[in-house]
Structures are given as structure tokens and as C-alpha cells.
Design an enzyme around this catalytic site. Structure first.
Site, PDB file in Angstrom:
ATOM      1  N   ASP A 570      14.487 -48.952 -40.303  1.00 16.35           N
ATOM      2  CA  ASP A 570      15.762 -47.957 -40.808  1.00 16.35           C
ATOM      3  C   ASP A 570      16.917 -48.509 -40.336  1.00 16.35           C
ATOM      4  OD1 ASP A 570      16.799 -45.661 -42.075  1.00 16.35           O
ATOM      5  OD2 ASP A 570      15.828 -44.030 -40.732  1.00 16.35           O
ATOM      6  N   ASP A 646      17.827 -40.602 -47.548  1.00 16.52           N
ATOM      7  CA  ASP A 646      17.980 -39.488 -46.924  1.00 16.52           C
ATOM      8  C   ASP A 646      18.131 -38.236 -48.083  1.00 16.52           C
ATOM      9  OD1 ASP A 646      17.373 -40.579 -44.664  1.00 16.52           O
ATOM     10  OD2 ASP A 646      19.622 -40.450 -43.714  1.00 16.52           O
TER      11      ASP A 646
END
Length: 972
Positions: A570, A646
Site C-alpha cells: 500500500d 480508498d
């Protein structure tokens, strides 16, 4: 001051933490954190250059023809800076065009490691030349490329058809590297030097002139430019570029400030831009990643599409803003042809799109036709990058599948994932501890829901120190992993590319001692702020750093790891909480002295590359890796999966996940998915169910949620919703053979697994703008329900005379037609295309590995000619043995003349499996009198069957042949 493990928590860090929490919990992205084109100095400069009157001229007498390319010089008639144009004919209907400074002050960055090889070339032949143009032929005479001298322009044609024009609007800009002229003395010295150079040229001998035609051409260009200036008729486009050259201290040329950050530019302005015109094309696609429609919009009235890897919290949809990844490849499509443009540049890039049909209604287009208007639709595309060179590949198709093959021949195909990776994944930020993991794992067994992978986010580490475990919450990671392994399940742990600066942390010490951190412009280690607090950023552009990073995944280096632990990268854009636009300063310095501005979009690519290499190395090169990354670039498909970042628990975010993944598939990345349920916020039960139904038909299938959201395990939303979710997860598992086969085809050919309707029906204009439905492979049409309280959805079934079968009711429909489908909360409109064969495994177990030897069912959907075909790929599901030892089975199934035949699609493969054919369902079949199977040894036997007259489905039971055997079913 508060004491924490490994150091002191400063007031600055406390403030930053609260700022970060605020950003993470706001309702929408704060656009002010990210630049518009108007706020990006180079984008603004380039966009201010208006069409027509290009100052560039091709010096045709400098033409040099080599075995691999042609070269000639270009001259900017305003500033007299010479450029070098190189044109390559490439195998497979492609051409490559490179433009660089002929004599730059220092080398300009050229992208490394993205191309899988030096692309094989084909000869370019000079077919004609006059004083104003030169005509080149390539592709066995199928294509010709015409270079026009003044203004410089390139046209690619096939026969008499113009396919694409370059710089036809005169928007090419190549800002040359220069020294800053910030004093009167420097300017005076420069002027004197220029005059002396001109005086010397006067005395060049006639003999020397003849030997140096290129210098003569450049002098002619200089003279022509001076005459035009003296006459006062300087073209408007040249005026604008000349003004730009003269304004050496114009804002943003040598430094640029955005909010509190100042970006120094020691090399000054260095941007490049080029325009492409596509006559006959109204539809363009690609350039992911953007939360936008599949068909790209025109940008005349707003910002261009931006390609700049950024950590954008809770991003907006239907917006050209940059997101986590950047793939600079665009496809153009019409009913006759598909083209591709691959802009190989890793710097910040903006893409402008305009069209001469934009804004015209269907009525307006019909009116044009009735009035005899002969305006050909055209899309114009303008690429603008901050630095580097112009390096562009034109992919000439002509079919969509040709373009996929062409692009992936350059950047590589989608890596074949291990089988478990395309099953269901369960994740949240964060599963708290080993007991939590154990309970969630047991919950899936208790509720009879299959899953393959459970994930751990950043809280599993010791204070955000990656490659470690929190000793209080995860004291026995190997025991935890062994428990999962006993059920043939896996775990993924997060390993982010920001390293906590802590003298007690061995990873930091090793990177620092090896001098592997990215540097500031002043030469010290670059420090930013991310989850651990103060963090260093490893320089993944350095091959030695990547090699060291890969070594850290060895079982004796990553303590507590086992062979069923995989990795999640990430924040690899890279994310820097206190950096400009939440990323790294552009004047940071990488391996080789390159600035971050040159390589920014490559950083994520290198992180995933190094991590995948680490997983391969830890097994001695035997096991295939699984790495999920948020940031990506062209070629990232070679190293694993990506997801759409996200997102939010909102209906529109569910809806936009479809075109986002379709766009990625067009750009080579088939292994894509969106967080099921939405990362931010809390989905209603209806939204969650609909998201599971959509996610089960996307390549990467993972549920994920923010730390602050309530728990979302599938059994927490009531019995009815649990059963709906359970049903669709089980549907995913029955289709794993189909998914795996199409991933194998993506690996071999570059074709996307999840593909837009127009890819399969390239001549049907009604498919060109479809976002809400798509194809899996060539066989399944998927139309997820993405609207709240939906009572019905529209499904377009293309293809004249094409049969489509509802996969549940087996009802047959004939295309083309727009079908209104009533839906309930349990409905997922999925249709199998007539003429295809889909393999399934209908005995669903707790994980995919448990199903390895289970039998197959073949669904044969007949077309109007009573024919169908399909294939099946089988191997061990996790090693490279399918490549290294040819241990695989690739079967071809063909239904014709009332017979179903199984033959090897690749006789080079061999693999022993206990799996067998359990059933065959023939959709659209008549009732036979008998069904007989004949084996390769000549033996025959009759089979039991059942025919449903209402649905026209023939079910043949227990052929009982090994999936690797040759056989034929005769339906009499």
C-alpha cells in the site's frame, strides 16, 4: 513530549497525526490539496500554446536511414534548438517515435525496465522524397508514414486512409535544458557568444559546407527565422513560444510553489508535449487510473486528465483528477479499426482530449447527414509531460485483440496468478490479534462460506515497522499461519515502502548503512511523514536496493513468515503525508542522479517488482507470487494485482468500479478489483449485498473496510443477507476454472479477462459507451445491479442472431435487443453467450485448494448454428512448473454436428490430475434418442441423460472421463 518505542513523539508529529486523522475522516477529498493544470506551471505553459503555426521544421536533408530506424533533425525556428527525431518500424503493426534534444546540456531521462525487451524492428524504406516531405513504408508495404518538413508533421496511412496525424495542430512543445540567465552579465555574454558564432559561420569554406549538409540546413532555418522576425510577420504560435523562451524568470520555470512547498528546478523548464489527431474516431478509452466513465470525455471546458500517482483519500468520482496509478496508454475505436497510443514517460503527465463532434446530439449528427455535411468525426489528443523525452508507440491494430497483443508485447502480459488469488479474500483495517484471526476464520466454516485469504493491515506490526509483528497481539505468527495452512488457506500482510526512522529497527539500519534511501536535493536522506511517523523512503529505482528488498522476504529474514504468507504494498505512490500533494518532493534525488520528477510514476512499479521478486526468490524460484499494489504504471501487470483504492460505501462508487477496472484491463492490467462494501463509511445491507454480487464477477474479489467502520463479516447482517452473500461467493468458486482459464489466456495473449462489450462486438456502435455491463472473457455477459431499490435493469444483448442464455433460468434471448430485466435483491443478471462452453466446479469447499481434484461440469451454450467451443487450462495452481516443466493441461472443447469433442489445445503440455468430467449441460438442445461417449481407444458406452423441454436443456450425467483425456460425445 511523550515517549514512544524507538524515539520521542514530537509536537509536530502529534499535530500531523491529527491532521491526517482529519483528512481520513472528512466526507470528501479536499481538492485544494491537489493541483489543477492552471496551478501546474508546465501544464499551464503548454496549454497556453494555441493550435497552428508550429515553429518546428524537419530538416529533410539530414535524413539518415539505418537498418533499424530513420533519423533526422528538427529545428525550432524560434530558439534554433535542434532536436533529433527517430522513427522505428516495429514487428506486429507498430511504430515508435522518439524525439530528444540533439545536444542536451545533460542527458534527459528515458524510462527504464518497463519494456520487456528492445522491441524487434522491421525495415523502413524511403518510398519517395521531395523538398517538402518524405514518404516511408513499413509493415510489408501495408503502412506509410509521411513526414512533412514545414511545419513539421507526421501522418500514418494505410492505402489512401489516414489513420493518425502527429503535430497536425502544431501543439508540439519541447522545452530544452538550459542554464539560468539571471544577470545582465550572463545575458550580455550569451549575446556576444551568439554573434561570434554567426561571424564564424560566415567564414566556413564552401568545401566544409558541402560536407556538412546538416549545418547548412540549420543555418537556413536560422536565416528564415530572422527574416520572418524582421518582416514583422512572425506567426502567432511562434510569438507565444518566443515569449516563453524570453521570460526566463516566468513563474514556475525555475522554481514553483504550491501551498507551503517550493519545488526547485535546477534544470529549468523541461516539459514535452505532442498532439495526435485521430480522424474517424469518436471514442477513446484508457489512461487509467481515473474514477470516471469508460469512454473518455472531452476536456476542452475543464482540466485535462492527469496521470500522477497520488494518495487521494476518499476520491471523487467522474473526475479527471489523478489517482493512485498511471498508465499512459489510450485506445481509439470505431467500427472499422482500433488504434493505440502508448506515451512512455514516467513524469507527471496531462492528457487533453477534444472532438469535433463533442456536444452534438444524435439529432444534430442526423441533421449534418441530411444536409450533406461531410465532416469526418475526429478526436484530438494532446499529451503533456513535465520532463523526459517524447517516446511514443503507435499501435495500429487493426482489431482490439491486435492492440492488446501489441501493447503487451512491449510491456508484458498479466502474470498468471496462483489459483487462490482469484478466490475470495477477507480484509479490514485491522484484524486485531491472533484470536481475532482465529475467530473470523472459524466463522467462515461455521456459516459454510468459502474463503481463501485473510489479510492484516498496518496494526499487525510492531509500531508500523514492516517485516515485524506486534509481539503482544501476534506473539506466534507461525502457529497462526499453520492453522490457516491446515485448511489450505493463506494470509496477506501489509509491507509498505516507508521505513520508520528508528536506530533500533534493523530494516532502517540496513537501508541507511547501504545508502539506499532517496536523497534530498542537498544530498541527505529524504525524510517524510507517514504511518510510522518520521520515515525514510527506499530508492527502488536502484537495482541493488530492489535486490536487497527482495532478500528480506526470505523465511529467515522475515521472521514468522511461511510459504502461505503473501504481501500487500500500500502507500507506494509514494505517499508522504507532509509532502506536496501528499507525495514526494520533485527535486528529491534518485539513483543515477535523476530527480524524482523524472521517475515519479515508476516508483510504485518498482516497489511491486521488488516484492514479487522477493516472493519468488524465497521459494527458490518455484512458487508464483501474489502481491497487491495500490500504485502502478505500465508493466505493473507483470507483478500482480491492483485495486481501485480508498473508495466509499456509496452506490456511485459501486457503479464506477466497473469502468475503472474495464479501463485497467484495456491497459494490460486484468487483475483488478474494488473494495467490496466500500473502504470508507458503512454500507446499508442492500448496498453490501449488491457489492458482493458485483465483486464476485470482478477479477480481484476482496472485502475491505476502514478502521472506524463497524465489522462487516458476511454473517453480521442477518440470516437473509448472509445467505445472499454466501450464494454469490459460492458462485465465484464454481466459476474458478473459467476465471483461471481466462487468466491463462491473458498471460499468453494480453487479452483482458474483464472486457468492455465493444471488444467482443467491435462493429456495434451501441456497445461503445456501455459502462454498466461487460463481458468476462468471450462467454459471460455481466450486468451488476448498481442502483438502490432497483426493480429492474436494462441489459443490452448485442449481435445479430446472437443467442444469450440466462445462467439461472436458461431462458434464451436473441440479439440485438435491449431487454428490461425485473430484479429482486437476489438477482444478478448474468448471461452465457451462445457458441461458448464454460467449465465449472459445482462442489464448493472451504477453499479453492480443497477443490483441486474435484470434477468439472461443462455448460455448452449453442448458437444459431448449433455449435459452440471453449477451453480449459489446468495445472497445479501455484508453481511455475507450467512454464518450466510444461506441467499443464490445456483442453479445447468443440460442439458441432451434434457431437462434443475434447482435444488437447496444446500437445506440449502434460499434467496428471484426478479431476474428471462429471456432467455436461447443453443449452438450446433438442431431445436426443441416445448419448454415446467414445474414448480415444475406440471404446464406446451409453450415458444417462435428461432433457427439459421447457428450457431446452440437455443434462448428460457422468461421462466419467479424466479431464485430460480425448473423447467425443455423440448426441443422436
Amino acid at each position: 513530549m511523550a515517549e514512544v518505542a524507538g524515539g520521542t513523539l514530537s509536537l509536530r508529529w502529534i499535530v500531523l497525526t491529527w491532521v491526517t486523522i482529519y483528512i481520513m475522516t472528512t466526507e470528501a477529498v479536499d481538492r485544494s490539496n491537489f493541483k489543477t493544470c492552471e496551478q501546474s506551471a508546465f501544464c499551464k505553459r503548454q496549454r497556453n500554446v494555441k493550435p497552428e503555426n508550429s515553429p518546428y521544421r524537419a530538416l529533410l536533408n539530414s535524413l539518415e536511414v539505418t537498418e533499424k530506424s530513420i533519423k533526422l533533425q528538427l529545428i525550432n525556428e524560434v530558439n534554433k534548438v535542434p532536436l533529433l527525431l527517430e522513427v522505428y518500424g516495429l514487428q506486429g503493426n507498430m511504430t515508435r517515435i522518439k524525439i530528444n534534444e540533439l545536444n542536451p546540456l545533460k542527458p534527459r531521462y528515458e524510462v527504464q525496465d518497463v519494456l520487456v525487451q528492445d522491441p524487434p524492428t522491421v525495415p523502413l524504406t524511403v518510398m519517395g522524397k521531395d523538398e517538402g516531405s518524405v514518404e516511408l513504408g513499413f509493415g510489408n508495404g501495408l503502412y506509410k508514414l509521411i513526414i512533412t518538413s514545414r511545419p513539421f508533421r507526421m501522418d500514418i496511412m494505410t492505402g489512401n486512409e489516414l489513420l493518425l496525424s502527429i503535430n497536425s495542430r502544431g501543439l508540439m512543445v519541447f522545452e530544452h535544458l538550459r542554464k539560468r540567465k539571471d544577470s545582465y552579465t550572463e545575458k550580455f555574454s550569451s549575446t556576444v557568444g551568439s554573434m561570434w558564432s554567426k561571424i564564424k559561420n560566415v567564414f566556413i569554406s564552401e568545401e566544409k559546407k558541402e560536407e556538412n549538409v546538416q549545418s547548412e540546413e540549420m543555418k537556413e532555418a536560422t536565416k528564415a527565422g530572422e527574416e520572418e522576425t524582421a518582416q514583422g510577420d512572425q506567426p502567432e504560435g511562434k510569438d507565444s513560444q518566443k515569449e516563453s523562451e524570453e521570460k526566463e524568470d516566468e513563474a514556475g520555470m525555475w522554481e514553483e510553489t504550491f501551498k507551503t512547498h517550493t519545488d526547485s528546478k535546477p534544470s529549468g523548464p523541461s516539459s514535452v508535449g505532442l498532439d495526435f489527431s485521430l480522424p474517424g474516431f469518436e471514442h477513446v478509452y484508457g489512461i487509467p487510473e481515473h474514477a470516471d466513465n469508460l469512454k473518455l470525455k472531452t476536456t476542452d471546458g475543464g482540466d485535462p486528465y492527469r496521470l500522477y500517482n497520488l494518495d487521494v483519500f476518499q476520491y471523487e468520482i467522474f473526475n479527471p483528477m489523478a489517482l493512485y496509478g498511471a498508465i499512459p496508454v489510450m485506445l481509439a475505436h470505431n467500427v472499422r479499426r482500433t488504434l493505440g497510443i502508448f506515451w512512455l514517460n514516467a513524469a507527471e503527465t496531462w492528457v487533453d482530449i477534444s472532438s469535433n463532434t463533442a456536444g452534438k446530439t444524435l439529432f444534430g449528427k442526423m441533421l449534418d447527414y441530411m444536409q450533406g455535411a461531410n465532416e469526418i468525426p475526429q478526436t484530438d489528443v494532446r499529451w503533456i509531460s513535465e520532463s523526459g523525452i517524447i517516446d511514443v508507440f503507435v499501435l495500429l491494430g487493426p482489431s482490439p485483440f491486435d492492440v492488446f497483443r501489441q501493447y503487451t508485447s512491449l510491456t508484458g502480459t498479466q502474470a498468471l496468478p496462483p489459483l487462490f488469488a482469484i478466490a475470495y479474500h477477507q480484509c479490514r483495517w485491522n484484524y486485531n490479534d491472533e484470536e481475532d484471526v482465529r475467530n473470523v476464520d472459524a466463522g467462515f466454516d461455521e456459516h459454510d462460506i468459502p474463503y481463501d485469504v485473510i489479510w492484516l493491515d498496518i496494526e499487525h506490526t510492531d509500531g508500523k515497522r514492516y517485516f515485524t509483528w506486534d509481539s503482544n497481539k501476534f506473539p506466534n505468527p507461525k502457529d497462526m499461519l499453520q492453522n490457516l495452512d491446515s485448511k489450505k488457506r493463506k494470509m496477506v500482510s501489509i509491507v509498505d515502502p516507508h521505513i520508520k526512522i528508528d536506530s533500533g529497527y534493523r530494516i532502517h539500519n540496513a537501508i541507511q548503512s547501504r545508502n539506499f534511501y532517496i536523497k534530498t536535493k542537498d544530498g541527505s536522506d529524504y525524510e517524510g511523514w507517514c504511518w510510522p511517523g518520521s520515515a525514510g523512503y527506499p530508492d527502488f529505482t536502484n537495482p541493488e536496493m530492489r535486490s536487497w528488498w527482495a532478500s528480506m522476504f526470505a523465511y529467515d529474514q522475515y521472521e514468522g513468515s511461511m510459504d502461505n504468507l503473501y504481501t500487500w504494498n500500500d502507500m507506494n505512490e509514494p505517499s508522504v503525508f507532509n509532502g506536496p500533494e501528499v507525495t514526494m518532493h520533485k527535486d528529491a534525488v534518485h539513483f543515477g542522479g535523476w530527480e524524482h520528477r523524472d521517475v515519479h510514476n515508476l516508483y510504485a512499479f518498482y516497489v511491486q517488482m521488488a516484492t514479487a521478486d522477493g516472493q519468488i526468490q524465497r521459494s527458490g524460484g518455484t512458487e508464483r507470487p501474489f502481491v497487491l499494489a495500490r500504485g502502478f504504471f505500465a508493466g505493473s501487470q507483470r507483478y500482480g494485482a491492483v485495486w481501485t483504492g480508498d473508495n466509499s460505501a456509496e452506490w456511485d462508487h459501486l457503479k464506477v468500479s466497473l469502468p475503472m477496472c474495464l479501463s485497467l484491463g484495456l491497459a494490460g492490467v486484468s487483475f483488478c478489483g474494488a473494495d467490496v462494501g466500500g473502504f470508507f463509511k458503512h454500507p446499508s445491507p442492500e448496498l453490501l449485498v449488491r457489492w458482493y454480487q458485483a465483486g464476485a464477477y470482478q477479477p480481484f474479489f476482496r472485502a475491505h473496510a476502514h478502521l472506524d467502520t463497524p465489522r462487516r463479516e458476511p454473517w453480521l447482517f442477518g440470516e437473509e443477507n448472509k445467505q445472499l452473500i454466501r450464494t454469490v461467493i459460492r458462485e465465484r468458486y464454481t466459476l474458478l476454472p473459467f476465471w483461471y482459464t481466462f487468466f491463462y489466456r491473458a498471460y499468453r495473449t494480453g487479452e483482458p479477462v474483464m472486457r468492455p462489450m465493444w471488444v467482443e462486438f467491435p462493429g456495434d456502435v451501441d456497445t461503445f459507451s456501455l459502462d454498466e455491463q461487460y463481458m468476462l472473457g468471450n462467454a459471460l455477459l455481466i450486468r451488476p445491479v448498481t442502483e438502490q431499490d432497483a426493480r429492474g435493469v436494462q441489459v443490452y444483448m448485442p449481435g445479430k442472431g446472437q443467442f444469450w442464455y440466462d445462467v439461472r433460468s436458461h431462458q434464451r434471448y436473441t440479439g440485438p435487443q435491449m431487454l428490461y430485466v425485473p430484479v429482486t435483491i437476489s438477482t444478478i443478471p448474468v448471461y452465457q453467450r451462445g457458441g461458448t462452453i464454460v467449465p465449472r466446479k459445482e462442489r464448493v469447499r472451504r477453499s479453492s485448494s480443497c477443490m483441486q481434484s474435484d470434477p468439472y461440469t461443462l455448460y455448452v451454450a449453442l448458437n444459431a448454428q448449433n455449435a459452440a467451443d471453449g477451453d480449459l487450462f489446468v495445472d497445479d495452481g501455484h508453481t511455475f512448473n507450467f512454464e518450466k516443466r510444461r506441467e499443464y493441461i490445456h483442453r479445447k472443447f468443440t460442439f458441432a454436428n451434434n457431437s462434443l469433442t475434447s482435444r488437447s489445445a496444446d500437445p506440449n503440455g502434460h499434467y496428471n490430475t484426478a479431476a474428471w468430467i462429471e456432467r455436461v449441460l447443453v443449452l438450446g438442445a433438442r431431445r436426443p434418442s441416445s448419448v454415446v461417449i467414445k474414448l480415444s481407444d475406440g471404446s464406446e458406452s451409453s450415458l444417462d441423460f435428461e432433457h427439459n423441454a421447457e428450457t431446452s436443456v440437455l443434462t448428460i450425467r457422468k461421462p466419467a472421463v479424466n479431464v485430460g483425456a480425448d473423447w467425443t460425445l455423440y448426441i443422436r
